[in-house]
Design a protein around this motif. Structure first.
Motif, short mmCIF file in Angstrom:
data_model
loop_
_atom_site.label_atom_id
_atom_site.label_comp_id
_atom_site.label_asym_id
_atom_site.label_seq_id
_atom_site.Cartn_x
_atom_site.Cartn_y
_atom_site.Cartn_z
N PHE A 31 31.42 -6.27 36.85
CA PHE A 31 31.82 -7.67 36.95
C PHE A 31 32.17 -8.27 35.59
O PHE A 31 33.01 -9.17 35.48
N HIS A 80 35.70 -7.87 34.96
CA HIS A 80 36.49 -8.76 35.81
C HIS A 80 36.45 -10.19 35.27
O HIS A 80 37.42 -10.96 35.43
N LEU A 81 35.34 -10.55 34.59
CA LEU A 81 35.18 -11.91 34.04
C LEU A 81 35.49 -11.95 32.54
O LEU A 81 34.85 -12.67 31.77
N SER A 114 36.49 -13.88 44.00
CA SER A 114 37.19 -12.63 43.63
C SER A 114 36.21 -11.56 43.16
O SER A 114 36.47 -10.35 43.29
N SER A 115 35.05 -11.97 42.62
CA SER A 115 34.04 -11.00 42.18
C SER A 115 33.20 -10.51 43.37
O SER A 115 33.00 -9.31 43.57
N SER A 130 34.58 -8.03 46.06
CA SER A 130 34.65 -6.60 45.71
C SER A 130 33.40 -5.84 46.17
O SER A 130 33.39 -4.61 46.19
N LEU A 155 29.13 -14.84 36.03
CA LEU A 155 28.51 -13.52 36.05
C LEU A 155 27.04 -13.61 36.48
O LEU A 155 26.55 -12.80 37.27
N VAL A 176 27.09 -14.18 40.25
CA VAL A 176 27.49 -12.96 40.98
C VAL A 176 26.38 -11.93 40.95
O VAL A 176 26.10 -11.26 41.96
#
Length: 609
Positions: A376, A379-380, A412-413, A416, A525, A528
């Motif tokens: 993640f 992704h961030l 979006s995180s 996944s 983060l 998530v």
């Protein structure tokens, strides 16, 4: 001691009734273990006359060529009553007092088995004779040995008879009564020749010399009877049968025995041997010897029977139960087999059998590793945060906090996580499917019925697939729930800028600086990771609930529902056992019945002593 001969008589009758004739087969044979006296001789040796003399009755078929075409198991029973009668094993409730009718029944029963040909059969005829004038004795009269086939007989008849006779006398428990005519050279005797082949030392052979009174004038059989010409461990016994003229005149058998005694006691050459000559003496000797042999064999016979019963029960258990004939019985049988399979499957899941631990391995190793691989933090990255925040603002930048940007970044995180969640569902499905196949293979009852095995396997796999689909739907919904509603308290607890809304001295556009974006990425983060930790716990629960629990609870429910709709014919198709196995089970059951009967008979005799 009389009980012992009666015991063997009963066991021999049971053998024939249940198909044990001592022939080569894939089944254990009790017949071969029972002591018996086999009467062997050529066609013109006087064999039938010897048997009739021992019995004291005319009862055997006579004629030219091969008259005895099936083994005749002749069981003599001495009774105290002043009457004589006969019974056949194939018509046990009928008593024959007319021995001419006995002769006719022997011929008729032979024809029933062989047809009206001159063929032979190894299936015995059982004849029991009850009389005060006999000794307790069992003799097996075998077809007379011949050197040439007569009209109507196959060329192989000579070898067929010889092979049948040999099959009886080569067994270690067989006592051989070798009948040889005195008016022929002993070196050419069929009985002595074949006896010597199977019993070279003569330890099981009794020699009987017939037609002594028909020897050429000036010759005698003293050297043979004294054991000088051909020595046997047991003394030779001479007999004088009725002549053909006596038979034609229907000379009484009792009178014939008296004349036989007179012949030996009055003939100078045989006077010193008279005490051990004659058919009466022969019957007594054979009865006494048979009793002693049976007595010596009883312990070994008991051991053999007990061992064979265990072996037969074990094989029958391995072959499984026979197929029911009615629809209800078939349905019950299928259901029972399915329950056994279902029990085996559950034992794998519950740890009684190996394999269920692999499910836990998915949750403890595979799922965490897959979540970790999502990365993640990448992704961030700052670039991605800036891009999504900017796109989420649209034409009007956010005023206080980029809420839409936060939502897009989180969704979006979190979305996944569907990949690892779905992979976990599939991994558990594969494990359950493998356990089904293992349980199928471990259910021995299913090996009997290939069609049922396929149907149960397919039904179980189809159920697992339905459960997988439900599990995937429920598990992915968990992920979607996290996307659809965010935990507000998490954000409320985050450190805020001055006066909650941030620093008012900075312009809105200054808030897109690296420090600001880095803080957004860090917040997302953290959230998530919190969601990921929550799903790491809830995904296994969903999978276990939807797949493992359901598989344990209702793996074959749909199959059972469909099964109840089937008719007897359709159920029968599922129970398509190999005909060879069905026949084997029937044969084993009969043989087990024989051995249990034998066990009971021997125990009864043992208790009566």
């Amino acid at each position: 001691m009389e009980n012992l001969i009666s015991l063997v008589n009963r066991l021999q009758r049971a053998c024939t009734a249940l198909g044990d004739h001592g022939e080569d087969s894939a089944l254990p044979t009790l017949w071969d273990a029972l002591p018996s006296i086999a009467v062997v001789g050529g066609q013109s040796s006087g064999k039938s006359s010897v048997l009739e003399s021992i019995v004291g009755k005319d009862f055997l078929p006579r004629g030219s060529g091969i008259v005895t075409r099936r083994p005749l198991v002749l069981q003599l029973h001495r009774i105290d009553e002043n009457r004589e009668y006969a019974e056949f094993g194939h018509i046990p409730r009928k008593r024959f007092t007319d021995f001419a009718a006995v002769r006719k029944e022997i011929s008729d029963e032979t024809d029933r088995e062989t047809g009206r040909t001159k063929a032979i059969s190894s299936v015995p005829i059982y004849l029991s004779i009850y009389s005060p004038n006999v000794v307790n004795l069992t003799l097996i009269d075998l077809p007379g040995l011949t050197k040439v086939a007569v009209e109507g007989q196959p060329e192989s008849i000579v070898h067929d008879i010889e092979n049948m006779v040999r099959s009886y006398i080569e067994k270690p428990n067989s006592i051989i009564l070798a009948i040889s005519p005195a008016n022929q050279d002993l070196a050419t005797s069929d009985a002595i020749k074949i006896s010597r082949e199977v019993d070279p030392k003569g330890e099981r052979t009794f020699g009987v010399l017939t037609k002594i009174d028909l020897m050429d004038k000036g010759t005698d059989a003293v050297d043979i009877l004294e054991g000088k010409a051909y020595k046997l461990p047991y003394p030779w016994i001479g007999v004088v049968n009725r002549s053909q003229a006596d038979i034609n005149k229907n000379v009484d058998m009792i009178a014939a025995r008296r004349r036989e005694r007179e012949y030996f006691s009055s003939t100078p050459e045989y006077k010193h041997l008279a005490h051990r000559m004659g058919s009466e003496h022969l019957g007594k000797v054979m009865s006494k010897h048979l009793e002693s042999v049976i007595k010596s064999r009883i312990p070994g016979l008991q051991s053999l029977i007990n061992k064979t019963i265990i072996e037969l029960e074990t094989e029958l258990s391995r072959l499984g139960k026979p197929i029911a004939t009615d629809a209800g019985g078939k349905l019950y049988m299928i259901m029972e087999i399915c329950r056994i399979f279902d029990g085996n499957f559950k034992e794998h899941l519950d740890g009684v059998r190996p394999g269920g631990d692999k499910v836990y391995n998915v949750f403890d190793n595979q799922l965490p590793a897959a979540l970790k691989r999502l990365q993640f933090d990448k992704h961030l990255s700052m670039e991605n945060v800036r891009k999504l925040i900017t796109e989420a603002d649209g034409y009007q930048p956010h005023l206080i906090a980029p809420e839409q940007g936060y939502r897009r970044l989180i969704e979006s995180s979190v979305i996944s996580i569907k990949g690892p969640a779905e992979a976990s569902v599939d991994a558990v499905h594969a494990i359950l499917k493998d356990l089904v196949h293992k349980a199928i293979n471990e259910t021995t009852e299913l090996k009997q019925y290939p069609s049922l095995r396929v149907e149960v396997s397919n039904a179980a796999v189809e159920s697992l697939e339905r459960m997988r689909d439900e599990s995937k739907k429920a598990t992915l919904q968990l992920v979607e729930m996290e996307c659809s509603y965010l935990t507000v308290d998490f954000f409320r607890k985050l450190p805020q800028d001055i006066e909650k809304g941030g620093n008012p001295t900075h312009s809105i556009f200054d808030r897109y600086n690296d420090s600001y974006l880095r803080r957004i990425g860090s917040n997302v983060l953290s959230y998530v990771n919190m969601v990921c930790a929550s799903l790491r716990n809830s995904i296994p629960k969903s999978i276990v609930y939807c797949q493992v629990r359901e598989a344990k609870r209702s793996l074959l429910d749909h199959f059972f529902t469909e099964l109840g709709k089937k008719e007897a014919k359709q159920l029968g198709k599922l129970l398509d056992e190999d005909p060879a196995i069905m026949q084997r089970r029937v044969s084993l059951a009969k043989r087990l019945e024989l051995y249990r009967s034998a066990q009971a008979e021997i125990d009864t005799v043992a208790l009566s002593k």
